[in-house]
Motif scaffolding. Structure first.
Motif, PDB file in Angstrom:
ATOM      1  N   UNK A   4       0.838  -1.199   0.000  1.00  0.00           N
ATOM      2  CA  UNK A   4       0.000   0.000   0.000  1.00  0.00           C
ATOM      3  C   UNK A   4       0.869   1.244   0.000  1.00  0.00           C
ATOM      4  N   UNK A   5       0.498   2.230  -0.794  1.00  0.00           N
ATOM      5  CA  UNK A   5       1.194   3.518  -0.780  1.00  0.00           C
ATOM      6  C   UNK A   5       0.629   4.358   0.357  1.00  0.00           C
ATOM      7  N   UNK A   6       1.512   4.796   1.239  1.00  0.00           N
ATOM      8  CA  UNK A   6       1.142   5.643   2.376  1.00  0.00           C
ATOM      9  C   UNK A   6       2.025   6.889   2.383  1.00  0.00           C
ATOM     10  N   UNK A   7       1.533   7.924   3.068  1.00  0.00           N
ATOM     11  CA  UNK A   7       2.408   9.072   3.355  1.00  0.00           C
ATOM     12  C   UNK A   7       2.129   9.532   4.778  1.00  0.00           C
ATOM     13  N   UNK A   8       3.193   9.939   5.457  1.00  0.00           N
ATOM     14  CA  UNK A   8       3.131  10.263   6.887  1.00  0.00           C
ATOM     15  C   UNK A   8       3.338  11.743   7.155  1.00  0.00           C
ATOM     16  N   UNK A   9       3.454  12.535   6.104  1.00  0.00           N
ATOM     17  CA  UNK A   9       3.538  13.985   6.221  1.00  0.00           C
ATOM     18  C   UNK A   9       3.152  14.587   4.881  1.00  0.00           C
ATOM     19  N   UNK A  10       2.763  15.855   4.888  1.00  0.00           N
ATOM     20  CA  UNK A  10       2.445  16.544   3.657  1.00  0.00           C
ATOM     21  C   UNK A  10       3.723  16.928   2.935  1.00  0.00           C
ATOM     22  N   UNK A  49      -0.134  17.037  -0.892  1.00  0.00           N
ATOM     23  CA  UNK A  49       0.607  18.259  -0.570  1.00  0.00           C
ATOM     24  C   UNK A  49      -0.152  19.207   0.348  1.00  0.00           C
ATOM     25  N   UNK A  50      -1.406  18.855   0.683  1.00  0.00           N
ATOM     26  CA  UNK A  50      -2.183  19.695   1.597  1.00  0.00           C
ATOM     27  C   UNK A  50      -2.927  20.827   0.930  1.00  0.00           C
ATOM     28  N   UNK A  51      -3.218  20.717  -0.372  1.00  0.00           N
ATOM     29  CA  UNK A  51      -3.899  21.785  -1.099  1.00  0.00           C
ATOM     30  C   UNK A  51      -5.223  21.333  -1.698  1.00  0.00           C
ATOM     31  N   UNK A  52      -5.752  20.220  -1.230  1.00  0.00           N
ATOM     32  CA  UNK A  52      -6.997  19.690  -1.778  1.00  0.00           C
ATOM     33  C   UNK A  52      -8.186  20.364  -1.111  1.00  0.00           C
ATOM     34  N   UNK A  53      -9.397  20.046  -1.587  1.00  0.00           N
ATOM     35  CA  UNK A  53     -10.611  20.655  -1.035  1.00  0.00           C
ATOM     36  C   UNK A  53     -10.920  20.138   0.359  1.00  0.00           C
ATOM     37  N   UNK A  54     -10.261  19.075   0.799  1.00  0.00           N
ATOM     38  CA  UNK A  54     -10.378  18.611   2.181  1.00  0.00           C
ATOM     39  C   UNK A  54      -8.984  18.312   2.713  1.00  0.00           C
ATOM     40  N   UNK A  55      -8.816  18.489   4.023  1.00  0.00           N
ATOM     41  CA  UNK A  55      -7.525  18.257   4.653  1.00  0.00           C
ATOM     42  C   UNK A  55      -7.343  16.784   5.000  1.00  0.00           C
ATOM     43  N   UNK A  56      -6.097  16.363   5.094  1.00  0.00           N
ATOM     44  CA  UNK A  56      -5.788  15.029   5.597  1.00  0.00           C
ATOM     45  C   UNK A  56      -6.125  15.000   7.080  1.00  0.00           C
ATOM     46  N   UNK A  57      -6.965  14.040   7.483  1.00  0.00           N
ATOM     47  CA  UNK A  57      -7.406  14.000   8.882  1.00  0.00           C
ATOM     48  C   UNK A  57      -6.395  13.336   9.800  1.00  0.00           C
ATOM     49  N   UNK A  58      -5.666  12.348   9.296  1.00  0.00           N
ATOM     50  CA  UNK A  58      -4.722  11.638  10.155  1.00  0.00           C
ATOM     51  C   UNK A  58      -3.661  10.954   9.301  1.00  0.00           C
TER      52      UNK A  58
END
Length: 330
Positions: A4-10, A49-58
């Motif tokens: 699975x592709x994951x990311x742990x920071x923006x 990158x943190x620029x979408x219409x919703x934020x990453x919740x966790x």
């Protein structure tokens, strides 16, 4: 286990990692798919990158909504799907809740479509989002009819190409806008009636000449920003300037006041308007499937990458110099 592709920071593409995660069982109303291919979408780059219409919740967070593969298991209450069925997923859920950048993915059954015969996994991952977006924008929202002119900004994108094909399918006239003339021949080959290079040509003069001064019934704009002033002036009376993306990254004004309050509508559009409405999705899927069977529609794939090369795929996505869809394979 699942890869699975994951990311742990923006951040940029480098934050993406392929990790082993436990295989999940589908819950009520869910389906687990053995993924063969994944369509890469600019929405994922914005989410990452943190620029979408919703934020990453966790964190860790997942990515992706466009996959194709085979059903492995169905959860309680799911009907119409069985293990072994070739399927595709469509963007109908939040990436905070589900992600398909993986070799196995659990998704809502409401976001799964049977894959038409003859469409392989790569095609099944590349075709639905572009055509569902184009159909929903043009037919359901703008009411484009035979004989109408459609002006398509960022026409070399996967949605832009699908919009050209959809316009041709319904008898409308697609005019493609692209930054330079380098993609002119490719866009004409895809069915554009004309191509205007926005960096070197007078867009307003060219479009007015092509439309006999009337303008376009629908303007599809994935760029937004200050350029809406020029595009707004090219909307025919009673037509629609439809914003479905924000590639410019700049504030988008309403152009009506500066243009003297013309009779145009300006609205935003997301594919969710189609994919989260069961009846609209049914109509859209039938329309796209018909076009695929007739040979009018087809997936346009720019490049494929192995899932392990997801960072490079996102670098190419960010460069935005390709024609069509980027696809990950597992």
């Amino acid at each position: 286990m699942s890869r699975t592709v994951l990311f742990r920071e923006l951040g940029g593409p480098e934050v993406l990692r392929v990790e082993d995660t436990p295989t999940a069982e589908p819950g009520a109303g869910e389906v687990r798919i053995r993924v063969g291919a994944v369509g890469v979408n600019r929405a994922e780059a914005l989410f990452r990158s943190g620029h979408y219409i919703e934020d990453v919740r966790s964190f860790p967070a997942r990515l992706g909504a466009e996959a194709a593969g085979v059903v492995e298991a169905v959860g309680p209450g799911v009907t119409g799907f069985a293990p072994g069925d070739p399927v595709s997923t469509v963007p109908a859920f939040s990436q905070n809740d589900y992600g398909v950048y993986a070799d196995q993915a659990v998704v809502p059954a409401a976001a799964v479509l049977h894959r038409p015969e003859g469409l392989d996994a790569v095609g099944g991952a590349a075709v639905w989002m572009p055509y569902l977006t184009a159909y929903g924008a043009m037919v359901e929202t703008c009411g484009v009819r035979p004989g109408d002119t459609v002006l398509i900004n960022a026409a070399s994108s996967s949605v832009g190409l699908a919009a050209i094909h959809v316009a041709d399918r319904i008898g409308a006239t697609p005019i493609a806008l692209t930054r330079t003339g380098g993609k002119r021949d490719a866009l004409l080959k895809e069915g554009a009636a004309a191509v205007v290079a926005t960096d070197t040509e007078d867009v307003a003069s060219a479009v007015r000449e092509m439309t006999g001064g009337r303008g376009a019934h629908a303007v599809l704009d994935a760029v937004a920003g200050p350029g809406v002033h020029e595009l707004g002036a090219l909307v025919a009376p009673g037509g629609t300037l439809l914003i479905y993306g924000g590639l410019s990254g700049e504030p988008t004004p309403y152009p009506g006041f500066d243009l003297g309050m013309p009779a145009l509508s300006m609205r935003t559009y997301l594919v969710f308007e189609t994919t989260r409405d069961a009846e609209r999705l049914r109509r859209a899927a039938a329309f796209v499937t018909s076009g695929l069977r007739a040979g009018s529609f087809r997936p346009v794939v720019a490049r494929t990458f192995d899932l392990d090369d997801v960072v490079e795929a996102h670098r190419v996505l960010d460069a935005a110099d390709h024609l069509g869809k980027l696809v990950l394979t597992t």
